[in-house]
Design an enzyme around this catalytic site. Sequence first.
Site, PDB file in Angstrom:
ATOM      1  NE  ARG A  55     -27.522-114.785  23.136  1.00  0.00           N
ATOM      2  CZ  ARG A  55     -27.500-115.909  22.432  1.00  0.00           C
ATOM      3  NH1 ARG A  55     -28.595-116.304  21.799  1.00  0.00           N
ATOM      4  NH2 ARG A  55     -26.413-116.602  22.340  1.00  0.00           N
TER       5      ARG A  55
ATOM      6  CE  LYS B  80     -28.472 -97.518  37.645  1.00  0.00           C
ATOM      7  NZ  LYS B  80     -27.767 -96.788  38.734  1.00  0.00           N
TER       8      LYS B  80
ATOM      9  CD  GLU C  55     -33.314 -94.560  47.681  1.00  0.00           C
ATOM     10  OE1 GLU C  55     -32.941 -93.604  46.959  1.00  0.00           O
ATOM     11  OE2 GLU C  55     -32.540 -95.478  48.040  1.00  0.00           O
TER      12      GLU C  55
ATOM     13  CE  LYS D 161     -34.720 -95.000  39.209  1.00  0.00           C
ATOM     14  NZ  LYS D 161     -34.447 -96.131  40.098  1.00  0.00           N
TER      15      LYS D 161
ATOM     16  CD  GLU E 130     -25.752 -94.259  37.172  1.00  0.00           C
ATOM     17  OE1 GLU E 130     -26.752 -94.950  37.422  1.00  0.00           O
ATOM     18  OE2 GLU E 130     -24.803 -94.108  37.932  1.00  0.00           O
TER      19      GLU E 130
ATOM     20  NE  ARG F  33     -30.863 -94.805  36.148  1.00  0.00           N
ATOM     21  CZ  ARG F  33     -31.460 -95.925  35.778  1.00  0.00           C
ATOM     22  NH1 ARG F  33     -31.540 -96.242  34.498  1.00  0.00           N
ATOM     23  NH2 ARG F  33     -32.000 -96.722  36.680  1.00  0.00           N
TER      24      ARG F  33
ATOM     25  CG  ASN G  58     -25.865 -92.731  42.082  1.00  0.00           C
ATOM     26  OD1 ASN G  58     -26.594 -93.672  42.362  1.00  0.00           O
ATOM     27  ND2 ASN G  58     -25.241 -92.637  40.922  1.00  0.00           N
TER      28      ASN G  58
ATOM     29  CG  HIS H 104     -27.469 -93.708  46.730  1.00  0.00           C
ATOM     30  ND1 HIS H 104     -28.429 -92.745  46.921  1.00  0.00           N
ATOM     31  CD2 HIS H 104     -28.129 -94.893  46.691  1.00  0.00           C
ATOM     32  CE1 HIS H 104     -29.623 -93.327  46.963  1.00  0.00           C
ATOM     33  NE2 HIS H 104     -29.467 -94.632  46.827  1.00  0.00           N
TER      34      HIS H 104
ATOM     35  CG  HIS I  35     -23.532 -97.406  47.928  1.00  0.00           C
ATOM     36  ND1 HIS I  35     -23.475 -96.897  46.649  1.00  0.00           N
ATOM     37  CD2 HIS I  35     -24.768 -97.927  48.070  1.00  0.00           C
ATOM     38  CE1 HIS I  35     -24.642 -97.115  46.040  1.00  0.00           C
ATOM     39  NE2 HIS I  35     -25.442 -97.737  46.887  1.00  0.00           N
TER      40      HIS I  35
ATOM     41  CG  HIS J 163     -30.194 -98.713  50.221  1.00  0.00           C
ATOM     42  ND1 HIS J 163     -28.902 -98.499  49.790  1.00  0.00           N
ATOM     43  CD2 HIS J 163     -30.997 -97.998  49.396  1.00  0.00           C
ATOM     44  CE1 HIS J 163     -28.924 -97.701  48.740  1.00  0.00           C
ATOM     45  NE2 HIS J 163     -30.179 -97.377  48.472  1.00  0.00           N
TER      46      HIS J 163
HETATM   47  N1  LIG Z   1     -32.465-101.524  40.835  1.00  0.00           N
HETATM   48  C1  LIG Z   1     -32.414-100.340  41.384  1.00  0.00           C
HETATM   49  O1  LIG Z   1     -32.479 -99.307  40.705  1.00  0.00           O
HETATM   50  C2  LIG Z   1     -32.334-100.248  42.868  1.00  0.00           C
HETATM   51  C3  LIG Z   1     -32.538 -99.019  43.499  1.00  0.00           C
HETATM   52  C4  LIG Z   1     -32.513 -98.978  44.883  1.00  0.00           C
HETATM   53  C5  LIG Z   1     -32.285-100.139  45.619  1.00  0.00           C
HETATM   54  N2  LIG Z   1     -32.079-101.316  44.973  1.00  0.00           N
HETATM   55  C6  LIG Z   1     -31.876-102.569  45.715  1.00  0.00           C
HETATM   56  O2  LIG Z   1     -33.056-102.833  46.460  1.00  0.00           O
HETATM   57  C7  LIG Z   1     -32.726-103.633  47.575  1.00  0.00           C
HETATM   58  C8  LIG Z   1     -33.442-103.095  48.790  1.00  0.00           C
HETATM   59  O3  LIG Z   1     -34.834-103.139  48.541  1.00  0.00           O
HETATM   60  P1  LIG Z   1     -35.887-103.253  49.732  1.00  0.00           P
HETATM   61  O4  LIG Z   1     -35.581-102.223  50.757  1.00  0.00           O
HETATM   62  O5  LIG Z   1     -37.223-103.320  49.134  1.00  0.00           O
HETATM   63  O6  LIG Z   1     -35.432-104.635  50.413  1.00  0.00           O
HETATM   64  P2  LIG Z   1     -36.077-106.079  50.500  1.00  0.00           P
HETATM   65  O7  LIG Z   1     -36.529-106.585  49.209  1.00  0.00           O
HETATM   66  O8  LIG Z   1     -35.072-106.878  51.241  1.00  0.00           O
HETATM   67  O9  LIG Z   1     -37.357-105.864  51.439  1.00  0.00           O
HETATM   68  C9  LIG Z   1     -37.185-105.443  52.775  1.00  0.00           C
HETATM   69  C10 LIG Z   1     -37.859-106.404  53.754  1.00  0.00           C
HETATM   70  O10 LIG Z   1     -39.269-106.233  53.717  1.00  0.00           O
HETATM   71  C11 LIG Z   1     -39.911-107.473  53.500  1.00  0.00           C
HETATM   72  N3  LIG Z   1     -41.140-107.138  52.774  1.00  0.00           N
HETATM   73  C12 LIG Z   1     -41.268-106.839  51.473  1.00  0.00           C
HETATM   74  N4  LIG Z   1     -42.520-106.464  51.206  1.00  0.00           N
HETATM   75  C13 LIG Z   1     -43.212-106.523  52.371  1.00  0.00           C
HETATM   76  C14 LIG Z   1     -44.548-106.230  52.728  1.00  0.00           C
HETATM   77  N5  LIG Z   1     -45.413-105.758  51.834  1.00  0.00           N
HETATM   78  N6  LIG Z   1     -44.905-106.415  54.025  1.00  0.00           N
HETATM   79  C15 LIG Z   1     -44.011-106.840  54.937  1.00  0.00           C
HETATM   80  N7  LIG Z   1     -42.728-107.109  54.660  1.00  0.00           N
HETATM   81  C16 LIG Z   1     -42.335-106.960  53.380  1.00  0.00           C
HETATM   82  C17 LIG Z   1     -38.907-108.294  52.753  1.00  0.00           C
HETATM   83  O11 LIG Z   1     -39.149-109.664  52.883  1.00  0.00           O
HETATM   84  C18 LIG Z   1     -37.620-107.861  53.438  1.00  0.00           C
HETATM   85  O12 LIG Z   1     -37.468-108.557  54.657  1.00  0.00           O
HETATM   86  C19 LIG Z   1     -31.213-103.605  47.708  1.00  0.00           C
HETATM   87  O13 LIG Z   1     -30.708-104.837  47.264  1.00  0.00           O
HETATM   88  C20 LIG Z   1     -30.796-102.504  46.740  1.00  0.00           C
HETATM   89  O14 LIG Z   1     -29.526-102.731  46.176  1.00  0.00           O
HETATM   90  C21 LIG Z   1     -32.103-101.376  43.622  1.00  0.00           C
HETATM   91 ZN   LIG Z   2     -30.974 -96.022  46.997  1.00  0.00          ZN
END
Ligand SMILES: NC(=O)c1ccc[n+]([C@@H]2O[C@H](COP(=O)([O-])OP(=O)(O)OC[C@H]3O[C@@H](n4cnc5c(N)ncnc54)[C@H](O)[C@@H]3O)[C@@H](O)[C@H]2O)c1
Ligand SMILES: [Zn+2]
Length: 366
Positions: free
Chosen positions: A124, A146, A188, A228, A238, A242, A246, A249, A253, A266
């Site tokens: 939990r 999130k 972003e 943020k 949200e 908040r 988006n 987005h 999406h 993304h």
């Molecule tokens: N929780 C939230 O508020 C929120 C907000 C925006 C996006 N997201 C989520 O985040 C995800 C996308 O995040 P992301 O773009 O970081 O993707 P990711 O975690 O897939 O990383 C992108 C790529 O970079 C590689 N990588 C990571 N760090 C590295 C480094 N220092 N050097 C070399 N390679 C590296 C990873 O292995 C991967 O192949 C999506 O799933 C999205 O839904 C969440």
């Molecule tokens: Zn985003």
Amino acid sequence: VSKVLTVSVDLGERSYDVLIGHDALASARNRLTDLFPRKRAIIITDSHIAPLHLDHLETELNGLGIKPEPFILDPGEKTKSFSQLESLIDVLLDHNVERSECIIAFGGGVIGDLVGFASAITKRGTGFIQIPTTLLSQVDSSVGGKTGINTRQGKNFVGAFHQPKLVIADSRFLDSLPIREQRAGYAEIVKAALIGDKAMFEQLETAGTSALTGDTLSQAIASSVAFKAKIVAQDEREGGVRALLNLGHTFGHAFEAEAPKDAIRHGEAVAAGIGLAFRYSVHLGKCPVQDALRVEQHLRDIGLPDGPKSLAFNTWNAERLVERMRGDKKNSGGNIMLVLVNGIGNAYLDTTTDENNLVNFMETTL
Ligand SMILES: NC(=O)c1ccc[n+]([C@@H]2O[C@H](COP(=O)([O-])OP(=O)(O)OC[C@H]3O[C@@H](n4cnc5c(N)ncnc54)[C@H](O)[C@@H]3O)[C@@H](O)[C@H]2O)c1
Ligand SMILES: [Zn+2]
């Protein structure tokens, strides 16, 4: 230790700090000792990051007398799944994780979202800290609480709000990031400026591509995290403001959902969505066309798509995109909710979308 910027996320007893800069990890030493009362740290990372940066993190922890216990997952979006969640929780329970200790999410948004969710529901709720290693995760996903995974129906359809105890956004980890990931994360940053900080946009505009490196980048990371943090502090779950985060987005999406798997990042979809949100706002008579042109120019300067036509996949169908937008989880009452703009730095929520008008508009822009 070079200069580290601290941004606080003010959420009463769930408040925490985001440390930003080249020596952010080293600057966190005295805090880490408190966060790991059992003198061990379960670290979850992926197989791209581990060979590049895990040594550095382990050395830091060993130096504090904290024993690192790393687990390395497959990289990529498919890791945000029920099956990976189950294996991760298995690892945590096998290690007899306690609520009082923190788990480390060491990676991009994929690792952060999955580990945060596992931490939210295991016993939990355990503690967790975010050590984001992509620009996107440093400016966006690691802050705000999130967490979640994808289901076959859509991205992030299962999850929880669960705030970390600390976020360490150390820019040394970004040195190994491919330029495409760097640009995608930058989308972003520019998004934050366009929602509510015109002066910030103008600084980014003036900096041009240098906004992607060095001190300019650290400053931009801090500004967008601060932006943020302020919004999250006002509306943690949200219910209102908040949703402005988006911007780009709802369109983005839809592009992600319609494009072949892994064809676009993304952040690229968001950049194209921002371009489109500005164009649609102009179309509705809400935003001066000059503002849309400036935004598109800046996106191109950075090397980001400025609209749906300049995405790596661009064979779009307006009706299908709008159909996807109708399924967005942010909607309510069956209406498509869009973040639109009165101009740069002045976003607002629109829940009155006329779908026929939207389809017609999209057909002229695809
Ligand atoms: N929780 C939230 O508020 C929120 C907000 C925006 C996006 N997201 C989520 O985040 C995800 C996308 O995040 P992301 O773009 O970081 O993707 P990711 O975690 O897939 O990383 C992108 C790529 O970079 C590689 N990588 C990571 N760090 C590295 C480094 N220092 N050097 C070399 N390679 C590296 C990873 O292995 C991967 O192949 C999506 O799933 C999205 O839904 C969440
Ligand atoms: Zn985003």
